[in-house]
Design a protein around this motif. Structure first.
Motif, PDB file in Angstrom:
ATOM      1  N   ARG A  22       0.827  -1.198   0.000  1.00  0.00           N
ATOM      2  CA  ARG A  22       0.000   0.000   0.000  1.00  0.00           C
ATOM      3  C   ARG A  22       0.868   1.257   0.000  1.00  0.00           C
ATOM      4  O   ARG A  22       1.950   1.284   0.608  1.00  0.00           O
ATOM      5  CB  ARG A  22      -0.909   0.020   1.226  1.00  0.00           C
ATOM      6  N   CYS A  23       0.361   2.292  -0.654  1.00  0.00           N
ATOM      7  CA  CYS A  23       1.015   3.593  -0.699  1.00  0.00           C
ATOM      8  C   CYS A  23      -0.046   4.652  -0.420  1.00  0.00           C
ATOM      9  O   CYS A  23      -1.024   4.764  -1.174  1.00  0.00           O
ATOM     10  CB  CYS A  23       1.652   3.813  -2.069  1.00  0.00           C
ATOM     11  N   ASN A  24       0.125   5.400   0.649  1.00  0.00           N
ATOM     12  CA  ASN A  24      -0.767   6.522   0.981  1.00  0.00           C
ATOM     13  C   ASN A  24      -0.030   7.840   0.748  1.00  0.00           C
ATOM     14  O   ASN A  24       1.164   7.940   1.066  1.00  0.00           O
ATOM     15  CB  ASN A  24      -1.197   6.459   2.452  1.00  0.00           C
ATOM     16  N   TYR A  69      -4.614   6.961  -2.258  1.00  0.00           N
ATOM     17  CA  TYR A  69      -3.845   5.760  -2.008  1.00  0.00           C
ATOM     18  C   TYR A  69      -3.704   4.952  -3.292  1.00  0.00           C
ATOM     19  O   TYR A  69      -4.461   5.120  -4.246  1.00  0.00           O
ATOM     20  CB  TYR A  69      -4.466   4.886  -0.903  1.00  0.00           C
TER      21      TYR A  69
END
Lengths: 110, 111
Positions: A22-24, A69
């Motif tokens: 995941r990338c926020n 995200y």
């Protein structure tokens, strides 16, 4: 400035397992890329995905820009998938500068 | 094959000895940039160039120089290298500052 946070920081998988990275990000972006840094240090482009979903073989990615995200899916992992996965974003008013997250270090065991 | 190349790939040098790391791309990209990667600090932009003869500072420009005399080349110059410039360096290029493509990296050690 914008914050780019990746999770998990480390991940150990058995060969054949699936995973989600995941990338926020904390601000609106007009570019998002996923990279794989292999054990030799090379940065390999995986996806250019400012929004929507893309697939390339066992890898796919989804970016929901309105919710800030992005997700990278790795299916049927192989030992060659080991390395560090980075997401990087670009702001609309920051020229071409990419701002990188700290990465997820993936280790796939045989 | 479309690519970004860097030379040298590995370099060990001594403090104060001027060096140049070359970067070349064959994709006719107008945007090029340099990043350095350090443990715990991630990748940070050093300099970038929007086109020939147009360059500007990134986040960590101190101790570096660049030039853009031709569209395909964007060399990084360290006039007087110091040990804190020991790092992994990447050159990148893109069309319109959109999707960026990175070179293979240059591992520099300054003793």
């Amino acid at each position: 400035g914008i914050q780019v946070e990746q999770s998990p920081p480390d991940l150990i998988l058995q060969e054949g397992a699936n995973s989600t990275l995941r990338c926020n990000f904390s601000d609106s972006v007009n570019n998002l890329q996923w990279f794989h840094q292999n054990p030799w240090g090379q940065l390999i482009n995986l996806f250019y995905i400012p929004s929507g979903t893309k697939q390339n073989g066992r890898l796919s990615a989804t970016t929901v820009a309105t919710e800030r995200y992005s997700l990278l899916y790795i299916s049927s992992s192989q030992t060659t998938d080991s390395g560090v996965y980075f997401c990087a974003v670009k702001l609309a008013n920051q020229g071409g500068k990419l701002i990188f997250g700290q990465g997820t270090e993936l280790s796939v065991k045989p | 094959e479309a690519q970004v190349t860097q030379n040298p790939r590995y370099l060990i040098t001594v403090t104060g000895k001027k060096l140049t790391v070359t970067c070349s791309q064959n994709m006719n990209h107008e945007y090029m940039s340099w990043y350095r990667q350090d443990p715990g600090l991630g990748l940070r932009q050093i300099y970038y160039s929007m086109n020939v003869e147009v360059t500007d500072k990134g986040d960590v420009p101190e101790g570096y120089k660049v030039s853009r005399k031709e569209k395909r080349n964007f060399p990084l110059i360290l006039e007087s290298p110091s040990p804190n410039q020991t790092s992994l360096y990447f050159c990148a290029s893109s069309l319109g500052g959109v999707e960026q493509f990175f070179g293979p990296g240059t591992r520099l050690t300054v003793l």
